[in-house]
Write an enzyme that holds these catalytic residues in place. Structure first.
Site, mmCIF file in Angstrom:
data_model
loop_
_atom_site.group_PDB
_atom_site.id
_atom_site.type_symbol
_atom_site.label_atom_id
_atom_site.label_comp_id
_atom_site.label_asym_id
_atom_site.label_seq_id
_atom_site.Cartn_x
_atom_site.Cartn_y
_atom_site.Cartn_z
ATOM 1 N N GLY A 41 -98.814 -3.763 -19.492
ATOM 2 C CA GLY A 41 -98.817 -5.205 -20.719
ATOM 3 C C GLY A 41 -98.679 -6.532 -19.541
ATOM 4 C CG HIS A 267 -101.456 -15.285 -40.458
ATOM 5 N ND1 HIS A 267 -102.210 -16.479 -41.116
ATOM 6 C CD2 HIS A 267 -100.750 -15.742 -39.549
ATOM 7 C CE1 HIS A 267 -101.088 -17.830 -40.498
ATOM 8 N NE2 HIS A 267 -100.702 -16.856 -39.931
ATOM 9 C CB SER A 285 -101.917 -22.621 -36.912
ATOM 10 O OG SER A 285 -101.032 -22.836 -37.038
ATOM 11 N NE ARG A 338 -97.346 -16.571 -40.150
ATOM 12 C CZ ARG A 338 -97.545 -16.155 -38.652
ATOM 13 N NH1 ARG A 338 -97.515 -15.121 -38.587
ATOM 14 N NH2 ARG A 338 -97.817 -17.367 -38.203
ATOM 15 C CD GLU A 432 -97.974 -6.762 -32.056
ATOM 16 O OE1 GLU A 432 -98.293 -7.702 -31.431
ATOM 17 O OE2 GLU A 432 -98.760 -6.757 -33.627
ATOM 18 N NE ARG A 442 -95.097 -12.277 -35.704
ATOM 19 C CZ ARG A 442 -95.465 -13.414 -35.661
ATOM 20 N NH1 ARG A 442 -95.091 -14.474 -35.343
ATOM 21 N NH2 ARG A 442 -96.373 -13.090 -35.216
#
Lengths: 646, 247, 224
Positions: A41, A267, A285, A338, A432, A442
């Site tokens: 990754g 989100h 955002s 969130r 993550e 988070r």
């Protein structure tokens, strides 16, 4: 339970990391050259770790499935990165960042890890600035900050709406510098398909060259998983199309414990779904919530008229609008965390007040434009507005945006100890991909912080503590039985997949599964839905292995084969998510069980019984996984009901 | 919308490719261009027509730089300031014929169908597209003030996503805009000044070596860049180069 | 300054500098030629031509001029060849970009200008310089000059010569429109405020020079 040792260092919270560093073992420069580290990754965590390890002198082999490390999905993060710099003199401190993160995570994160994260957060900003990351600045030449959800200070550093991109390009350039020096060997368009464990230690991986289809064996004295989260299990998410949970899932099957799979972040500000053909969701955002106000009509008939296209949002009078976040959470208003914002949107839509297709709420900038002028709003959010307009074909300066929650991030992941090592010695998980820092939810602008903290400032230290024992271990030839067996597992699985020859395309199947996962293990879960999921996903797993059709051959560039392997894993991950969610008889953060809520509809934790990290151990295909618990002990903060009202 | 697609199909790097014609029906104008190709692929697989068309894509929100198709003679298609994944079908008309080609440039060899190998860009970055600092041991982030103007200009350049549209649309297959974006970003920041001369020399040298063409200032790159990066940065690159090699 | 010319940008710098040098030459050339149509006799033209042919400074610059043309063409050829190699397989639908018309055809207009240059040199320069006796002599104030003016006037009385000249000069004009401002970009001189001015100057220059040169054969053909 003896199996889980989180290895938290002794001493008071604020001294733990320095104590650890003072006492840990190191590898001397001459020996570093003899040691290979595999990093899978190249997002913020993977790229920064690869670069840092190589700078120190280790031989690094870095893998990514994209054509270039610069494509990793960290690049899509828009809003910013938190750091306890207190440049704004507004009362920020390491402790406050630590406290906000634990509280934001609904008291389900490990204290020592989070404190360390807050401690190194400032260094990250220093590092990135030194690399030439063009953060936003004030006219005086110093760095600018903005505020983000779940915090009462301005501690978020940003580079327009492209913070993730700039930070990733910083890490990528550091990585490419090492590639140039020959200390990092880069394998792009390679996908890890298995972990090689020799004598109980992680010693390498099996990877597929995605261009030629060749299966390759790679040796490393240690292996680092930095492959991000498993949010794409839902098919529709804000993740990149290729983001997957397969590397994490392979190591789980090899013995690494998987933690808190139920903690998935939804989100609140994404562009709503608009059709069956849709392939992914686009995030707007969270920084928009700084100036945008979220509302739905107060009267049901207005909402119905809007859905039918008979009314426009601008025609709804001020007193007929329900700014439900400001109403319910006066202290934080539109800037609640969130999970809270997402659930509140769902609550309104479920109650029949949704707009658009019925699954959307308004994010309105009319007030901000009146207060600040269109020019300032354009400066702050211009690129986001433009993106919205490109997708929806609607001008957000004139009519309010429509938003709806979407799967975005997974707090759960591979269990790691304080050193970021998994339950398999020599196997690490960062960013993550691990579970460690965000608890059950988070906070905005914390993912970038955690990825870079792990990669730049934590792993390069802690991995040495392990590798110090390995300085005399010679490199393996990869002809050892363990490598051969691991390769055999991969090839036989691929062969099996190619032979299914059913009727459905992989995407077709993935959509079906994703929708079920969203319905049963999504934003609101019940005992019933989860039990149903467990049964249903088992059936889907069977169906997958009979219905799928993969055209082409395995020995060529074949995206259908890649997707099939990932979806096969997603179904199994979904099962574990449901199992974890079913076990956790409480609501916390991103995990909401409808049975467990207060009278006002807020998440209700059960600290007595569930203040632990779940860690699932794989027991074989036909057996249920075993649950291990890591108790969470809070010595430094008072555990309380999260309150964003006052 | 019903559409006719003429798509370049090529089995692998060495195979001979050709255009194939497909049709798709009932495409929603709200779907994105890549979603339209998803629908085509699903059709190709489930109706047993052909192997699916391969194309690169990942984030599908215009930032990773992975997607890139040459659509009706334009990199990333007819819309301005967007990547292929952000292009929506409402930019086309019912009954249109759409010609889809891969990026064409010698340093971007075709891997399969519409997928090309852009590692040449990585090689250029590896040659010098960085500030040579190791992790740790650096001064406080606010130790060096940087004027907002310079920081903003650096950010304009840094917005490059490395998609290769500049190369694809340049009649000379030149990578100057890509190289310029990186060189200019660092040239506007004090951190980048220390090794500015080495950087520009090494990056330009690598750019020439991997086989990109030469800039003839046509401005096609600027017009087609999804991030609308200006050729002002190419002029900056030229200045930086002369400062390094002549002054 | 070592091996700056081994880099693509270095080669382009040479092209840009030589190009601008040639632009300056064109102004001088045009100035002398205009003497031919604005004066009723060929005296002024012949005197100027004599000065250009005999003055040691100008003679030295003449070598520079041919060197400039040579380098401009040489590097153009090298760079263009590399450009062609950089895209071995072209597009089915290419060249649809939103760019200026003139910039796309620099190679084509360059070839027109180059062929014309050869013809033009043989037409006048070679004859005047090396073929003694071809050009008649005239005497002004007791000094002998070549009567080049009359030669030019005679040539431009032929219709097809005029047509060839006009076509070639239009090619030159197109080349200049992009070339002039492009040279500044190559030298790194691009500025949000000044570049539009440079572009405007370049445009005016190109049009003026082109029309000026075209005016000569046309005026001679019709009016002299």
């Amino acid at each position: 339970m003896a199996k889980l040792n989180s290895k938290i260092p002794e001493g008071p919270l604020s001294r733990k990391w320095s104590n650890y560093k003072a006492e840990q073992r190191l590898v001397n420069p001459a020996n570093k050259r003899k040691i290979d580290v595999i990093v899978v990754g190249t997002g913020l965590a993977g790229a920064s770790a690869s670069a840092s390890l190589a700078e120190m002198g280790f031989n690094v082999k870095t893998f990514c499935y994209q054509d270039s490390p610069r494509r990793a999905h960290s690049i899509a993060a828009q809003g910013g990165i938190n750091a306890a710099k207190n440049y704004q003199n507004d009362g920020d401190s390491v402790y406050r960042l630590f406290y906000d993160t634990i509280k934001g995570g609904d008291y389900r994160a490990r204290e020592a890890n989070v404190y360390r994260l807050a401690e190194v957060s400032g260094l990250i900003i220093d590092q990135c600035v030194a690399q030439g990351v063009p953060f936003a600045r004030e006219y005086g030449g110093l760095l600018d900050n903005r505020s983000f959800g779940g915090a009462q200070v301005s501690r978020t550093f940003y580079a327009r709406g492209q913070t993730g991109q700039q930070l990733l390009l910083g890490a990528y350039s550091a990585l490419m510098r090492q590639v140039n020096k020959g200390t990092v060997k880069l394998f792009s368009r390679h996908e890890m398909l298995n972990l090689v464990v020799v004598d109980g230690k992680a010693r390498g991986i099996i990877a597929r060259d995605m261009v030629t289809g060749k299966i390759e064996r790679h040796f490393g004295h240690a292996v680092v998983i930095a492959t991000g989260g498993y949010g794409n299990a839902f098919f529709l998410s804000t993740n990149a199309m290729g983001s997957n949970g397969s590397a994490a899932w392979q190591v789980y099957k090899k013995g690494a414990f998987f933690s808190n799979p139920a903690y998935v972040q939804i989100h609140p500000t994404c562009i709503p779904v608009h059709g069956d053909f849709q392939s992914k969701l686009t995030l707007m955002s969270e920084s928009l919530r700084n100036d945008g106000r979220i509302w739905v009509p107060k009267k049901k008939e207005d909402a119905e008229a809007i859905r039918a296209g008979k009314l426009k949002p601008t025609q709804i009078a001020e007193e007929d609008r329900d700014y439900y976040l400001e109403r319910r959470y006066p202290a934080f208003g539109n800037l609640v965390p969130r999970d809270v914002a997402s659930r509140a949107a769902k609550e309104r839509c479920d109650a029949g007040y949704g707009v658009g297709s019925g699954l959307a709420v308004y994010l309105d900038f009319a007030d901000a434009i009146n207060r600040l002028g269109r020019k300032v709003v354009e400066e702050r959010y211009g690129n986001l507005f433009q993106m919205y307009e490109k997708i929806v074909d609607d001008n957000p300066y004139e009519t309010p945006m429509m938003i709806y929650p979407a799967i975005h991030y997974t707090m759960g992941g591979i269990w790691v100890d304080y050193e970021l090592m998994t339950t398999i010695p020599g196997l690490y998980a960062i960013g993550e991909a691990n579970f460690s820092d965000h608890g059950a939810n988070r906070l905005g602008a914390s993912a970038l912080m955690q990825g870079l903290a792990d990669g730049y400032f934590v792993l390069p230290y802690t991995i040495q503590n392990y590798l110090a024992d390995d300085i005399l271990t010679p490199r393996m030839t990869t002809n050892e039985k363990e490598f051969v067996d691991a390769e055999e597992e991969v090839t036989s699985r691929i062969d099996r997949m190619m032979q299914i020859n059913g009727k459905l395309s992989v995407d077709h199947f993935h959509k079906k599964f994703g929708l079920q996962l969203w319905d049963l293990v999504g934003m609101a879960r019940t005992k019933e839905s989860l039990e149903k999921a467990l049964v249903s996903f088992k059936e889907m797993r069977k169906a997958f292995w009979t219905d799928i059709k993969i055209p082409g051959s395995k020995d060529e560039f074949n995206p259908e084969l890649e997707k099939a392997a990932r979806v096969a894993d997603f179904i199994e991950i979904g099962e574990l998510m449901a199992r974890d969610a079913l076990m956790r008889e409480e609501s916390c953060g991103g995990h909401f069980r409808e049975e467990h809520q207060t009278e006002e509809g807020e998440a209700q934790r059960n600290d007595e019984k569930y203040m632990f990290v779940s860690a699932w151990e794989y027991k074989g295909e036909s057996q249920e996984p075993e649950l291990h618990k890591e108790e969470l002990i809070y010595e430094n903060i008072k555990v309380a009901q999260r309150n964003y009202k006052k | 919308m019903d559409l006719t697609l003429k798509i370049w199909r090529q089995a692998n790097a060495t195979a001979k490719g050709k255009f194939e014609t497909y049709t798709v029906k009932n495409i929603s104008p709200d779907s994105s261009f890549l979603e339209m190709l998803d629908i085509l692929n699903q059709q190709l697989i489930e109706d047993n027509i052909a192997t699916p068309v391969c194309f690169d894509h990942d984030c599908r929100e215009g930032i990773c730089g992975m997607c890139g198709l040459y659509i009706n003679g334009r990199a990333h298609g007819p819309d301005k300031g967007v990547t292929t994944c952000q292009l929506h079908m409402r930019k086309f008309k019912d009954g249109d014929t759409i010609v889809i080609e891969p990026w064409r440039a010698k340093p971007f060899p075709i891997i399969k169908d519409l997928v090309v190998d852009r590692t040449a860009f990585d090689k250029i970055i590896a040659a010098g597209g960085y500030v040579s600092v190791n992790t740790g041991g650096i001064p406080d982030a606010n130790a060096i003030p940087i004027s907002k103007k310079d920081a903003d200009t650096a950010m304009d350049a840094a917005a490059c996503i490395g998609c290769g549209a500049c190369v694809a649309s340049c009649k000379n297959a030149s990578a100057m805009l890509f190289v310029a974006a990186k060189v200019s970003q660092f040239a506007h920041l004090p951190q980048g000044k220390v090794e500015a001369k080495e950087r520009v020399k090494n990056m330009v040298s690598k750019m020439d070596e991997v086989g990109f063409g030469n800039c003839t200032n046509t401005g096609a790159c600027e017009a087609e860049c999804p991030k609308e990066i200006s050729i002002l940065h190419i002029a900056k690159l030229n200045r930086e180069f002369f400062a390094a090699k002549i002054c | 300054m070592s091996n700056v010319f081994t880099f693509s940008i270095g080669k382009k710098l040479v092209m840009a500098l030589m190009g601008l040098f040639l632009c300056a030459f064109l102004v001088v050339h045009l100035g002398i030629n205009l003497a031919l149509i604005f004066s009723s006799t060929t005296e002024a033209f012949n005197k100027a031509a004599h000065f250009m042919g005999t003055n040691p400074v100008v003679k030295a610059m003449e070598i520079g001029l041919f060197g400039g043309i040579f380098l401009h063409i040489l590097y153009a050829a090298i760079l263009t060849l590399k450009n062609w190699i950089a895209r071995p397989v072209g597009y089915k639908i290419g060249n649809n970009q939103q760019t200026s018309f003139f910039s796309k055809y620099m190679v084509h207009t360059a070839v027109i200008v180059a062929i014309f240059l050869v013809l033009h040199l043989f037409d006048f320069y070679v004859k005047a310089k090396f073929q003694h006796g071809f050009v008649n002599d005239v005497v002004y104030d007791g000094k002998t000059y070549h009567d080049l003016g009359t030669l030019v006037l005679e040539r431009f009385k032929i219709g097809w010569v005029v047509v060839v000249y006009v076509i070639a000069l239009l090619g030159l004009g197109f080349h200049l429109i992009h070339g002039f401002q492009s040279a500044f970009q190559t030298m790194g001189l691009n500025h949000p405020v000044y570049t539009p001015i440079i572009k405007a100057v370049g445009y005016i220059y190109s049009v003026a020079v082109t029309l000026g040169f075209i005016a000569i054969p046309v005026a001679v053909y019709f009016f002299k």
